[in-house]
Scaffold this motif. Structure first.
Motif, short mmCIF file in Angstrom:
data_model
loop_
_atom_site.label_atom_id
_atom_site.label_comp_id
_atom_site.label_asym_id
_atom_site.label_seq_id
_atom_site.Cartn_x
_atom_site.Cartn_y
_atom_site.Cartn_z
N MET A 1 32.50 16.21 19.30
CA MET A 1 32.57 16.77 20.19
C MET A 1 33.87 17.97 20.72
SD MET A 1 32.41 15.71 23.73
CE MET A 1 33.70 15.40 24.82
N ILE A 2 33.75 19.72 21.26
CA ILE A 2 33.87 20.76 20.76
C ILE A 2 35.55 20.83 20.46
CG2 ILE A 2 34.13 22.60 21.64
CD1 ILE A 2 31.92 22.30 22.84
N ARG A 3 36.44 21.54 20.24
CA ARG A 3 37.68 20.91 19.56
C ARG A 3 38.59 22.26 20.25
NH1 ARG A 3 37.76 16.03 19.55
NH2 ARG A 3 36.73 15.42 18.36
N ASN A 4 37.50 22.94 20.75
CA ASN A 4 38.88 24.57 21.34
C ASN A 4 38.37 23.93 22.61
OD1 ASN A 4 39.59 26.75 22.24
ND2 ASN A 4 37.63 27.92 21.62
N LEU A 5 40.12 23.53 23.52
CA LEU A 5 39.97 23.56 24.73
C LEU A 5 41.17 24.71 25.13
CD1 LEU A 5 41.05 19.62 24.25
CD2 LEU A 5 39.01 20.51 24.34
N GLN A 6 40.94 26.25 25.42
CA GLN A 6 41.73 26.99 25.50
C GLN A 6 40.59 27.39 26.67
OE1 GLN A 6 42.48 30.27 22.84
NE2 GLN A 6 42.52 31.70 24.81
N PHE A 7 41.23 27.81 27.31
CA PHE A 7 40.83 27.78 29.04
C PHE A 7 41.52 29.40 29.45
CE2 PHE A 7 40.13 24.09 30.14
CZ PHE A 7 39.70 23.64 30.68
N ASN A 8 40.14 30.14 29.98
CA ASN A 8 39.94 31.90 30.13
C ASN A 8 41.18 32.23 31.11
OD1 ASN A 8 38.90 32.20 27.79
ND2 ASN A 8 36.78 31.90 28.86
N SER A 9 41.00 33.42 31.26
CA SER A 9 42.03 33.68 32.30
C SER A 9 40.79 34.39 33.01
CB SER A 9 43.03 34.76 32.32
OG SER A 9 43.87 34.30 31.35
N PRO A 10 41.12 34.75 34.93
CA PRO A 10 39.69 35.64 35.37
C PRO A 10 40.14 37.03 35.28
CG PRO A 10 41.33 34.69 36.64
CD PRO A 10 42.33 34.17 34.64
N PRO A 11 39.51 38.13 35.07
CA PRO A 11 39.18 39.51 35.06
C PRO A 11 40.97 39.75 35.07
CG PRO A 11 36.99 39.00 35.14
CD PRO A 11 37.76 37.21 35.26
N ASP A 12 40.85 39.98 36.36
CA ASP A 12 42.12 41.01 36.69
C ASP A 12 42.90 39.46 37.87
OD1 ASP A 12 40.61 40.36 39.55
OD2 ASP A 12 40.30 41.74 40.13
N GLY A 13 42.94 38.36 37.88
CA GLY A 13 43.49 37.41 38.12
C GLY A 13 43.33 36.96 39.92
N THR A 14 42.12 37.49 39.47
CA THR A 14 41.83 36.97 41.38
C THR A 14 40.21 36.09 41.58
OG1 THR A 14 42.46 39.30 42.44
CG2 THR A 14 41.18 38.23 43.39
N VAL A 15 40.68 35.13 42.38
CA VAL A 15 40.09 34.68 42.34
C VAL A 15 39.75 33.39 43.70
CG1 VAL A 15 39.08 31.68 41.12
CG2 VAL A 15 40.97 33.21 40.33
N ASP A 16 38.36 34.05 44.17
CA ASP A 16 38.68 33.10 45.44
C ASP A 16 37.47 32.44 45.85
OD1 ASP A 16 38.07 35.77 47.20
OD2 ASP A 16 36.85 37.46 45.52
N LEU A 17 36.82 31.72 44.71
CA LEU A 17 36.06 31.03 44.50
C LEU A 17 36.36 30.27 43.12
CD1 LEU A 17 34.64 28.36 45.89
CD2 LEU A 17 31.99 30.16 44.91
N LEU A 18 36.14 29.08 42.84
CA LEU A 18 36.26 28.03 41.42
C LEU A 18 35.45 27.23 41.57
CD1 LEU A 18 37.12 27.39 38.35
CD2 LEU A 18 38.90 26.34 39.54
N VAL A 19 34.40 27.57 40.97
CA VAL A 19 32.81 26.19 41.02
C VAL A 19 33.07 25.43 39.63
CG1 VAL A 19 30.69 26.13 40.53
CG2 VAL A 19 31.68 28.19 41.85
#
Length: 390
Positions: A1-19
């Motif tokens: 299993m991959i150990r890196n659990l870091q989540f990335n920020s959206p490019p400009d902080g705006t998210v219309d839809l999260l899949v």
């Protein structure tokens, strides 16, 4: 299993839809959807907790959840601490960036729990918040755990299903449900497999580590006598990522007599096949739609299989067989019956039978007819309406 659990920020902080898609098949389905959506609404900001395919089509990849995919009760328990942290990070990311809509793609063990927690925290519309939560691709209620529909009614704002008979599974709930067509029946879909009488035999053990480790050795056992019957037989094993490639190459390394006769190829490349030995997953449906004959075999962890025998209520595992129960196109062998003798005898008949092609082509046409909807009623249109883009 991959150990890196870091989540990335959206490019400009705006998210219309999260899949949110946790498996390779869900990532593939999401990629088709995202591609179609961005063609119509180019400025729409889409982020994804998914895989490389949805990222390739224009979504900002928050976290590669697909790379953690496992199947079965035992496998989930083994990796519980990792999944717990991923789940926690997902909730925190949603609270921080407040996507306007969340689309949960398949993966019900993770995704329905996520919807439940978002309601509990007051984030989702059903919990009194502002985030609309939709599900694309229904859990297999018609196979097991049918009562989940009542919980889904309480935590989801809408559901798009990919098999026509699934709409009736929810008729006793108030959940808005629409048949949006199967991704494989969309005009934009490019089937990764095509039938070719001179093509290779494909080995399709799955896209997750544990199933591959269980079923690929049996497929390889089957090749020894097949190579005697067909000295010029070509064999290919498609792999969806480097993790599965490593598993496949490790299993091949101990097969000195056959390893040099097997090609390991990238699964996102177009493949030809004369026949296939396959597990029951998404690729088996791709083979059926492409008119490729073959055999389905599957081995689960014994505990998972035992639980399944009590809970699963349908006679088949392969989706093509489920959709055409009056004339199931693929023989199925499960657990102990998925052995060298059975698979060899059955795939030998397929390779020798000239009628296999005609039968498979007939099945392909019947399947597509059952999986299609008019373009104006497809998944992109459904989602566009649900999130008020039209």
């Amino acid at each position: 299993m991959i150990r890196n659990l870091q989540f990335n920020s959206p490019p400009d902080g705006t998210v219309d839809l999260l899949v949110v898609a946790g498996e390779a098949s869900g990532d593939e389905h999401s990629a088709l959807l995202v591609s179609g959506l961005l063609k119509k609404f180019s400025n729409f900001q889409i982020s994804a907790i998914g895989g490389k395919r949805v990222e390739k089509e224009g979504a900002h990849l928050v976290y590669p959840l697909v790379e953690h995919a496992v199947v079965g009760v035992v496998e989930v328990l083994k990796n519980y601490s990792t999944f717990k942290q991923i789940f926690k990070n997902t909730i925190e990311w949603i609270i921080k960036y407040k996507p306007k809509t969340i689309l949960l793609v398949d993966y019900p063990g993770f995704n329905l729990r996520l919807a439940r927690e978002l309601k509990k925290l007051g984030v989702s519309v059903k919990g009194g918040g502002t985030v609309k939560v939709l599900q694309y691709i229904s859990p297999q209620l018609w196979a097991w755990k049918a009562k989940r529909r009542f919980e889904m009614e309480k935590i989801l704002d809408g559901l798009g299903v990919i098999f026509p008979f699934e709409v009736d599974c929810y008729k006793d709930t108030s959940l808005p449900v629409a048949f949006v067509g199967h991704p494989f029946a969309q005009s934009e879909y490019k089937c990764p497999i095509s039938y070719a009488p001179e093509g290779p035999l494909l080995l399709l053990p799955g896209s997750r580590v544990q199933p591959v480790q269980r079923i690929l050795p049996v497929f390889l056992d089957t090749l020894d006598p097949l190579f005697i019957d067909f000295p010029n037989l070509q064999v290919s094993i498609p792999v969806p990522n480097s993790q599965i490639r490593t598993v496949v190459e490790s299993l091949l390394s101990s097969r000195a007599t056959i390893k040099d006769r097997i090609n390991v190829v990238e699964s996102d490349l177009k493949m030809e096949a004369r026949a296939a030995l396959m597990s029951s997953g998404t690729m088996s449906l791709s083979c059926a739609i492409a008119g490729v004959p073959g055999v389905i075999a599957y081995r689960a962890h014994p505990l998972t299989y035992l639980l399944g025998r009590f809970l699963v209520t349908i006679p088949f595992l392969g989706m093509a067989n489920i959709l055409i129960p009056e004339a199931p196109p693929y023989p199925e062998f499960l657990q102990g019956r998925a052995n060298r003798k059975n698979l060899y005898q059955t795939i030998l008949k397929v390779l020798q039978n000239e009628d296999s092609k005609e039968n498979s082509q007939f099945v392909a046409k019947k399947l597509l007819k059952r999986l299609q909807v008019p373009d104006e009623q497809g998944v992109v249109e459904w989602l566009s309406q649900e999130i008020s883009l039209v």
